[in-house]
Motif scaffolding. Structure first.
Motif, PDB file in Angstrom:
ATOM      1  N   LEU A  47      52.388  29.924  53.416  1.00  0.00           N
ATOM      2  CA  LEU A  47      51.749  29.464  52.170  1.00  0.00           C
ATOM      3  C   LEU A  47      50.240  30.014  52.415  1.00  0.00           C
ATOM      4  CD1 LEU A  47      52.518  27.879  49.881  1.00  0.00           C
ATOM      5  CD2 LEU A  47      53.830  27.687  51.844  1.00  0.00           C
ATOM      6  N   THR A  48      49.732  30.413  53.735  1.00  0.00           N
ATOM      7  CA  THR A  48      48.211  30.998  53.783  1.00  0.00           C
ATOM      8  C   THR A  48      48.552  32.446  53.314  1.00  0.00           C
ATOM      9  OG1 THR A  48      48.055  29.779  55.716  1.00  0.00           O
ATOM     10  CG2 THR A  48      46.605  31.470  55.317  1.00  0.00           C
ATOM     11  N   GLN A  49      49.691  33.018  53.656  1.00  0.00           N
ATOM     12  CA  GLN A  49      49.799  34.495  53.235  1.00  0.00           C
ATOM     13  C   GLN A  49      49.595  34.756  51.801  1.00  0.00           C
ATOM     14  OE1 GLN A  49      53.505  35.918  55.025  1.00  0.00           O
ATOM     15  NE2 GLN A  49      52.482  35.543  57.006  1.00  0.00           N
ATOM     16  N   SER A  50      50.252  33.741  50.975  1.00  0.00           N
ATOM     17  CA  SER A  50      50.321  33.777  49.557  1.00  0.00           C
ATOM     18  C   SER A  50      48.897  33.731  49.035  1.00  0.00           C
ATOM     19  CB  SER A  50      51.093  32.654  48.942  1.00  0.00           C
ATOM     20  OG  SER A  50      52.660  32.711  49.224  1.00  0.00           O
ATOM     21  N   ALA A  51      47.940  32.679  49.615  1.00  0.00           N
ATOM     22  CA  ALA A  51      46.680  32.284  49.090  1.00  0.00           C
ATOM     23  C   ALA A  51      45.847  33.483  49.408  1.00  0.00           C
ATOM     24  CB  ALA A  51      46.164  31.232  50.017  1.00  0.00           C
ATOM     25  N   VAL A  52      45.867  34.159  50.686  1.00  0.00           N
ATOM     26  CA  VAL A  52      45.393  35.398  51.022  1.00  0.00           C
ATOM     27  C   VAL A  52      45.293  36.566  49.983  1.00  0.00           C
ATOM     28  CG1 VAL A  52      45.068  37.261  52.685  1.00  0.00           C
ATOM     29  CG2 VAL A  52      44.902  34.830  53.299  1.00  0.00           C
ATOM     30  N   ALA A  53      46.661  36.572  49.583  1.00  0.00           N
ATOM     31  CA  ALA A  53      46.858  37.831  48.628  1.00  0.00           C
ATOM     32  C   ALA A  53      46.140  37.558  47.254  1.00  0.00           C
ATOM     33  CB  ALA A  53      48.644  37.653  48.417  1.00  0.00           C
ATOM     34  N   ALA A  54      46.230  36.472  46.829  1.00  0.00           N
ATOM     35  CA  ALA A  54      45.589  35.890  45.583  1.00  0.00           C
ATOM     36  C   ALA A  54      43.753  35.991  45.709  1.00  0.00           C
ATOM     37  CB  ALA A  54      45.695  34.508  45.046  1.00  0.00           C
ATOM     38  N   LEU A  55      43.488  35.827  46.971  1.00  0.00           N
ATOM     39  CA  LEU A  55      41.878  36.023  47.154  1.00  0.00           C
ATOM     40  C   LEU A  55      41.571  37.506  47.255  1.00  0.00           C
ATOM     41  CD1 LEU A  55      41.016  33.032  49.734  1.00  0.00           C
ATOM     42  CD2 LEU A  55      40.130  33.618  47.287  1.00  0.00           C
ATOM     43  N   LEU A  56      42.424  38.256  47.815  1.00  0.00           N
ATOM     44  CA  LEU A  56      42.042  39.601  48.097  1.00  0.00           C
ATOM     45  C   LEU A  56      42.219  40.385  46.741  1.00  0.00           C
ATOM     46  CD1 LEU A  56      43.893  40.641  51.406  1.00  0.00           C
ATOM     47  CD2 LEU A  56      41.512  39.994  50.876  1.00  0.00           C
ATOM     48  N   VAL A  57      43.173  39.826  45.956  1.00  0.00           N
ATOM     49  CA  VAL A  57      43.092  40.556  44.509  1.00  0.00           C
ATOM     50  C   VAL A  57      42.056  39.957  43.492  1.00  0.00           C
ATOM     51  CG1 VAL A  57      44.263  41.024  42.419  1.00  0.00           C
ATOM     52  CG2 VAL A  57      45.494  41.262  44.783  1.00  0.00           C
ATOM     53  N   HIS A  58      41.729  38.694  43.458  1.00  0.00           N
ATOM     54  CA  HIS A  58      40.816  38.107  42.488  1.00  0.00           C
ATOM     55  C   HIS A  58      39.615  37.368  42.981  1.00  0.00           C
ATOM     56  CE1 HIS A  58      43.710  38.632  38.984  1.00  0.00           C
ATOM     57  NE2 HIS A  58      44.585  38.389  39.767  1.00  0.00           N
ATOM     58  N   GLY A  59      39.490  37.277  44.218  1.00  0.00           N
ATOM     59  CA  GLY A  59      38.401  36.688  45.042  1.00  0.00           C
ATOM     60  C   GLY A  59      36.982  37.741  44.797  1.00  0.00           C
ATOM     61  N   SER A  60      35.826  36.999  45.045  1.00  0.00           N
ATOM     62  CA  SER A  60      34.652  37.933  45.237  1.00  0.00           C
ATOM     63  C   SER A  60      34.663  38.307  46.460  1.00  0.00           C
ATOM     64  CB  SER A  60      33.597  36.900  44.660  1.00  0.00           C
ATOM     65  OG  SER A  60      33.559  35.751  45.793  1.00  0.00           O
ATOM     66  N   GLU A  61      33.536  39.096  46.705  1.00  0.00           N
ATOM     67  CA  GLU A  61      33.449  39.911  47.999  1.00  0.00           C
ATOM     68  C   GLU A  61      33.116  38.834  48.769  1.00  0.00           C
ATOM     69  OE1 GLU A  61      34.299  42.830  49.026  1.00  0.00           O
ATOM     70  OE2 GLU A  61      35.167  43.138  47.249  1.00  0.00           O
ATOM     71  N   GLU A  62      31.943  37.838  48.482  1.00  0.00           N
ATOM     72  CA  GLU A  62      31.682  36.577  49.440  1.00  0.00           C
ATOM     73  C   GLU A  62      33.073  35.695  49.694  1.00  0.00           C
ATOM     74  OE1 GLU A  62      28.829  34.160  51.354  1.00  0.00           O
ATOM     75  OE2 GLU A  62      29.068  36.137  50.753  1.00  0.00           O
ATOM     76  N   GLN A  63      33.801  35.577  48.925  1.00  0.00           N
ATOM     77  CA  GLN A  63      35.073  34.748  49.195  1.00  0.00           C
ATOM     78  C   GLN A  63      35.871  35.280  50.192  1.00  0.00           C
ATOM     79  OE1 GLN A  63      36.329  34.191  45.128  1.00  0.00           O
ATOM     80  NE2 GLN A  63      35.217  32.233  44.838  1.00  0.00           N
ATOM     81  N   LYS A  64      35.942  36.754  49.867  1.00  0.00           N
ATOM     82  CA  LYS A  64      37.021  37.643  50.763  1.00  0.00           C
ATOM     83  C   LYS A  64      36.311  37.393  52.155  1.00  0.00           C
ATOM     84  CE  LYS A  64      38.436  40.582  47.141  1.00  0.00           C
ATOM     85  NZ  LYS A  64      38.358  41.951  46.843  1.00  0.00           N
ATOM     86  N   ARG A  65      35.018  37.620  52.574  1.00  0.00           N
ATOM     87  CA  ARG A  65      34.072  37.887  53.699  1.00  0.00           C
ATOM     88  C   ARG A  65      34.322  36.218  54.369  1.00  0.00           C
ATOM     89  NH1 ARG A  65      29.914  36.030  55.877  1.00  0.00           N
ATOM     90  NH2 ARG A  65      28.960  35.112  53.828  1.00  0.00           N
ATOM     91  N   LEU A  66      34.024  35.416  53.564  1.00  0.00           N
ATOM     92  CA  LEU A  66      33.987  33.878  54.158  1.00  0.00           C
ATOM     93  C   LEU A  66      35.162  33.533  54.316  1.00  0.00           C
ATOM     94  CD1 LEU A  66      31.256  32.348  55.029  1.00  0.00           C
ATOM     95  CD2 LEU A  66      31.304  31.141  52.868  1.00  0.00           C
ATOM     96  N   TYR A  67      36.217  33.561  53.674  1.00  0.00           N
ATOM     97  CA  TYR A  67      37.522  32.571  53.484  1.00  0.00           C
ATOM     98  C   TYR A  67      38.633  33.640  53.995  1.00  0.00           C
ATOM     99  CZ  TYR A  67      34.629  29.281  51.223  1.00  0.00           C
ATOM    100  OH  TYR A  67      33.511  28.439  50.842  1.00  0.00           O
ATOM    101  N   ALA A  68      38.864  34.680  53.485  1.00  0.00           N
ATOM    102  CA  ALA A  68      40.204  35.407  53.468  1.00  0.00           C
ATOM    103  C   ALA A  68      39.968  35.881  54.870  1.00  0.00           C
ATOM    104  CB  ALA A  68      39.987  36.606  52.321  1.00  0.00           C
ATOM    105  N   THR A  69      38.930  36.391  55.510  1.00  0.00           N
ATOM    106  CA  THR A  69      39.134  37.053  56.713  1.00  0.00           C
ATOM    107  C   THR A  69      39.569  35.844  57.902  1.00  0.00           C
ATOM    108  OG1 THR A  69      36.635  36.422  57.187  1.00  0.00           O
ATOM    109  CG2 THR A  69      37.300  38.765  56.237  1.00  0.00           C
TER     110      THR A  69
END
Length: 595
Positions: free
Chosen positions: A130-152
């Motif tokens: 499930l984490t992999q699916s959430a990461v996929a959405a964040l990397l496409v639609h998330g802000s750079e801050e969301q990617k840096r703070l959460y996705a990584t």
């Protein structure tokens, strides 16, 4: 006792001989995925799955997850340690770009590893899945801050993620969703509502869980046009990434389920929880579908993984279990009876399951390869073709691999006879676990409707035309190879039936949509059989080529199993065509009160 051996050799055969990954070495990510590297990765993944995950499968099923009075949830014994090893091995970010902490390998390699994990322990693998699916959405639609703070941090497995869509009154029809998001002066939102059936919604594997929640901003349009997607952490995160106060989101209950007991399926309560918008307001469905499509491929892998482990255990049992004498005469006069593998009907069950598994594996990996090509190819036309094929295949993979995967687990249970019905032998767990895959991430009837109602007519049928042209071209190219005849003739018949079914829909479903609804599931399975048949023809060609090079180990069995598919599974395309062309008149004739 249950055993599991990851199908490394067959997967390598698909990747190297059939899909020929080396052809794509000039593309991003593929340059690091030489076959010796891929073989090393799959070998290590198999070792981890067989030694660390599989032994926890039965114990996790028996003990399940526990919700405590304060809302905390603890996973079965051994899960936390296994998860730490999983993260330490870098498995979570295998197919994620290195810029976000991943291993930068192709998705097709990640799909192969995921099959091993799901085959070894489905309930455990759902946490990182499930984490992999959430990461996929964040990397496409998330802000750079969301990617840096959460996705990584999700990519490394330090934190996990979920999808929060379903509500008590709202499953497939998301337009009925009522969870609301109230804007706050600081740019965040306060989310209030309840979500149900949330896999991995609460657990003790990681200190933070990042929930991706579908909700409606106050004043937004009704229906699906007013939905937005929000990032809601279990624990609030400081700007430097450290953990702060607990957010107002909690697990209200754990569902009591038929299977996957080792995974916490939660009722999640949002009581003014702080969340941040992902992407644009009122465009949450676009972001959600990135998650859903990723998850649907993951669920397809679950169907295959369970079908494979069920087959392995049934085949081992059939070799040892002595019952009766072979119809053609005893096979071992020194024993009181022959192994049940000597009986044709037992062989029928086992070989049909194996023929499906190997065809489905190849089709799944071919689909995952399309995802890689859609993202990495330097040719715009090739990218579009791959994207079209992946869109067409996604509902087919999810629906067919989980429908048939469940049926194959039941078939494996039948091989065990009465022993298959009791918990001691473990095969009944496969049946219980596999059942959910037909339901979640869009029930399979919805997959069929998506295929027939959206994917098939999209862009004037461009994806379907691409698929049928590729199969037709292959049939024409190999037509003069006598050794391929047992594989090509049934494939051509199946393709002809698929085209007939498509033409029938064009002529009969536009004015009477119920005709499409009545035949959608049969059409999905018809397309799935032709897709697997195409893969089997390519596998047969690769097996014959290996034999010609003198590398024949296992290739005679491969060719035999391929003929089983063509002789016993491909003819089902005729039944599906008959059901489709029967239409909906009789099905819709009976009044509701007569049911």
């Amino acid at each position: 006792m249950v055993s599991y051996k990851a199908p490394v050799e067959d997967t390598l055969f698909c990747l190297d001989d059939v899909l020929q990954l080396s052809r794509y070495s000039n593309l991003p990510r593929f340059g690091e995925a030489s076959m010796d590297v891929v073989e090393a990765i799959l070998t290590e993944a198999a070792r981890f799955c067989e030694n660390a995950l599989q032994p926890l499968n039965r114990t996790g099923d028996r003990s399940g997850c526990v919700r405590h009075q304060d809302g905390r949830v603890t996973t079965p014994a051994g899960f936390k340690e296994a998860y730490e090893s999983y993260c330490a091995g870098g498995w979570q970010g295998l197919s994620v770009a290195s810029a976000y902490g991943g291993q930068n390998l192709p998705q097709v390699v990640g799909a192969a590893v995921n099959e091993f994990c799901f085959g070894a322990n489905m309930a455990f693998t759902m946490y990182p899945g499930l984490t992999q699916s959430a990461v996929a959405a964040l990397l496409v639609h998330g802000s750079e801050e969301q990617k840096r703070l959460y996705a990584t941090r999700m990519v490394t497995g330090e934190w996990t993620g979920t999808m929060n869509l379903t509500e008590p009154h709202c499953g497939t029809d998301l337009g009925l969703l009522t969870t609301r998001a109230t804007p706050r002066p600081d740019g965040a939102f306060a989310l209030t509502g309840q979500k149900i059936f949330i896999s991995a919604g609460e657990h003790d594997l990681a200190p933070n869980i990042i929930h991706l929640v579908l909700a409606r901003i106050e004043g937004a349009p009704a229906g699906t046009k007013g939905l937005s997607l929000f990032l809601v952490p279990k624990v609030l995160v400081e700007p430097d990434g450290s953990l702060g106060a607990r957010n107002a989101v909690s697990c209200g209950a754990i569902e009591t389920k038929m299977g996957i007991h080792g995974n916490a399926t939660c009722v999640m309560n949002y009581d003014g929880a702080t969340g941040w918008l992902i992407g644009e307001a009122n465009r949450g469905l676009q972001a959600m579908f990135v998650m859903m499509n990723e998850a649907r491929i993951g669920v397809a892998i679950q169907g295959l993984g369970l079908s494979e482990v069920a087959y392995q255990n049934a085949a081992a049992y059939a070799k040892e279990r002595l019952q009766g004498r072979a119809l053609s005469g005893r096979t071992d006069a020194g024993k009181p009876a022959d192994p049940i593998l000597a009986h044709p009907d037992v062989r029928r069950m086992l070989l049909e399951v194996r023929a499906f598994n190997e065809g489905a594996r190849a089709l799944l990996l071919w689909g995952a390869l399309q995802a890689d090509l859609a993202a990495a190819s330097e040719d715009p036309k090739a990218r579009q073709t791959a994207e079209d094929l992946l869109g067409l295949l996604t509902p087919v993979l999810k629906g067919v691999l989980t429908d048939t995967g469940f049926n194959n687990c039941v078939t494996a249970q039948q091989v065990f006879g009465g022993h298959g019905y009791v918990a001691e032998w473990g095969v009944e767990q496969f049946v219980r676990d596999a059942r959910i895959a037909m339901i979640y991430e869009g029930a399979n009837g919805i997959q069929a409707l998506d295929l027939v109602g959206r994917k098939l007519p999209k862009d004037a049928g461009r994806a379907f035309t691409l698929f049928t042209r590729e199969v037709s071209a292959y049939l024409k190219q190999k037509a003069d190879q006598d050794a391929m005849a047992p594989y090509l003739a049934p494939l051509k018949e199946g393709l002809d039936r698929l085209q007939q079914a498509t033409m029938w829909f064009m002529a009969n479903a536009m004015t009477k949509p119920d005709n499409a609804g009545a035949g959608a599931t049969s059409y999905m399975h018809l397309l799935g059989l032709v897709g697997m048949g195409y893969m089997w023809a390519r596998m047969a060609e690769a097996a014959l080529a290996r034999k010609a090079r003198g590398a024949s180990a296992g290739m005679d069995a491969k060719l035999t199993v391929g003929r089983i598919f063509m002789e016993r599974l491909m003819p089902e395309t005729a039944t599906h065509l008959a059901r489709i062309t029967a239409g909906a008149e009789t099905m819709m004739a009976m009044p509701a009160e007569a049911f």
